[in-house]
Each structure stands twice: as C-alpha cells, then as structure tokens.
Design an enzyme around this catalytic site. Structure first.
Site, PDB file in Angstrom:
ATOM      1  N   HIS A  11       0.820  -1.209   0.000  1.00  0.00           N
ATOM      2  CA  HIS A  11       0.000   0.000   0.000  1.00  0.00           C
ATOM      3  C   HIS A  11       0.854   1.259   0.000  1.00  0.00           C
ATOM      4  O   HIS A  11       2.056   1.232   0.247  1.00  0.00           O
ATOM      5  CB  HIS A  11      -0.941   0.012   1.220  1.00  0.00           C
ATOM      6  CG  HIS A  11      -0.250   0.383   2.496  1.00  0.00           C
ATOM      7  ND1 HIS A  11      -0.160   1.692   2.941  1.00  0.00           N
ATOM      8  CD2 HIS A  11       0.386  -0.369   3.423  1.00  0.00           C
ATOM      9  CE1 HIS A  11       0.505   1.712   4.100  1.00  0.00           C
ATOM     10  NE2 HIS A  11       0.838   0.479   4.410  1.00  0.00           N
ATOM     11  N   CYS A  12       0.187   2.367  -0.294  1.00  0.00           N
ATOM     12  CA  CYS A  12       0.732   3.708  -0.091  1.00  0.00           C
ATOM     13  C   CYS A  12      -0.459   4.532   0.391  1.00  0.00           C
ATOM     14  O   CYS A  12      -1.328   3.978   1.069  1.00  0.00           O
ATOM     15  CB  CYS A  12       1.400   4.247  -1.361  1.00  0.00           C
ATOM     16  SG  CYS A  12       0.363   4.219  -2.839  1.00  0.00           S
ATOM     17  N   ALA A  13      -0.528   5.804   0.078  1.00  0.00           N
ATOM     18  CA  ALA A  13      -1.648   6.609   0.561  1.00  0.00           C
ATOM     19  C   ALA A  13      -2.948   6.237  -0.153  1.00  0.00           C
ATOM     20  O   ALA A  13      -3.962   5.951   0.483  1.00  0.00           O
ATOM     21  CB  ALA A  13      -1.350   8.093   0.392  1.00  0.00           C
TER      22      ALA A  13
END
Length: 190
Positions: free
Chosen positions: A129-131
């Site tokens: 994931h990231c933002a």
C-alpha cells in the site's frame, strides 16, 4: 499500430510490448475501470490498497495478511511500523514520495524480493500500500511482476488493471519503461 504478442503470448492491445511510451501507457491506464476499493487482490495472495486499509488491523487479519509493504513509509498519513502490526505481521517500509522526480527504481529489486519471499512462504499473504494505492505501491507491484514473473510492463499493467485501477505518476512510468528495456535486453541475451 496493430496488436502485438508479448513474451507470455498475450496480446498487448495496440501497444508495442517492447517499447511503450508515456502517452501510450497513460492511455492504457485511463481505459476500463476508473475506481478501486480500499484493497484488491491483484495477484494470488498479493493485495494492493490504500492507507485506510493499512490502518484497519482487523480487516487485514480477516484477509489473512501476514506481510505488509508500505510504499509511503514515514509519511504523515502512512506511519506504519512493526509495532503497529505486532508480531503476527512482517513489515517492510519504503520511504517514497509520490513525485515524478523521486527515484523509485532503487526500490524495485529490494521490494520485489520482499514480495517474492513473502509469497514463497506457505500460507502467506502480502498487502502492498501507499496513501491511495494507485501510484507508489502500484509501481512496486508492477516491478515485481516484471522482475519475478517475466511480464512486460504492458502485460503487468493489464494484469493489475483486471482487478484494480492504478495510475503511477509519469516519473515512475519512465522508470518502469527503463526497467522494461533492461529486462527485455537481459532476456534476449540469455
């Protein structure tokens, strides 16, 4: 341009598999589904998602997540750590900025190795994931498919887009094009 066959024998939708340019890739990324969930399984036992899901320990537990790769490690909205996930989840953080000038390529091989090791562990599931789950983390998942599964960049994008909308920034796309060229040359020399 006609349809081309990739190394996997699949059609590359009017884009030369060996040398796509930024505009061709962006056109391809704009096609199809233009939304995504908090988390989507884009490859067997490989989940791609956003910070909302990264903060949902119960939701990750329900999915059976055993490994997390945070492509926005240390950023205000994505402060992951071993402490947050506890002893049942292995954590790997990549402190990447979602900027076209950021060199994400230095993380392609270490992140791909982490994903590969996780998926080589019996019963393991990894959440990357990231933002938002469409640029930084998607870039690392694409690199993994290219490095460990011999996908061309076009094929990797098509594979992930079957399950999730993604849109790496232009700088990341350039770096993936470079990786694609290197991997193509390497396979031709073998």
């Amino acid at each position: 341009m006609g349809s081309h066959k990739s190394s996997n024998g699949e059609n590359c939708l009017s884009i030369p598999c060996e040398s796509p340019n930024i505009e061709q890739l962006e056109d391809m990324l704009h096609e199809g589904q233009l939304s995504c969930n908090h988390v989507d399984e884009v490859w067997p036992n490989l989940f791609l998602g956003n910070m909302y899901m990264s903060h949902d320990r119960y939701g990750l537990w329900r999915l059976g997540i055993t490994h997390v790769l945070n492509a926005a490690h240390g950023k205000m909205c994505c402060k992951g750590s071993d402490d947050f996930y506890g002893t049942t989840v292995k954590y790997y953080g990549v402190a990447a900025n979602d900027l076209p000038t950021f060199d994400m390529s230095v993380f392609f091989y270490p992140s791909s190795k982490y994903i590969h090791q996780a998926l080589s562990t019996a019963g393991a599931k990894i959440f990357v994931h990231c933002a938002v789950g469409v640029s930084r983390s998607a870039t690392l998942v694409l690199a993994y498919l290219m490095i460990y599964h011999d996908y061309t960049l076009v094929d990797a994008i098509q594979k992930v887009k079957e399950k999730r909308w993604i849109f790496p920034n232009r700088g990341f796309l350039r770096q993936l094009i470079t990786l694609n060229s290197k991997l193509q040359r390497k396979s031709q020399n073998e």
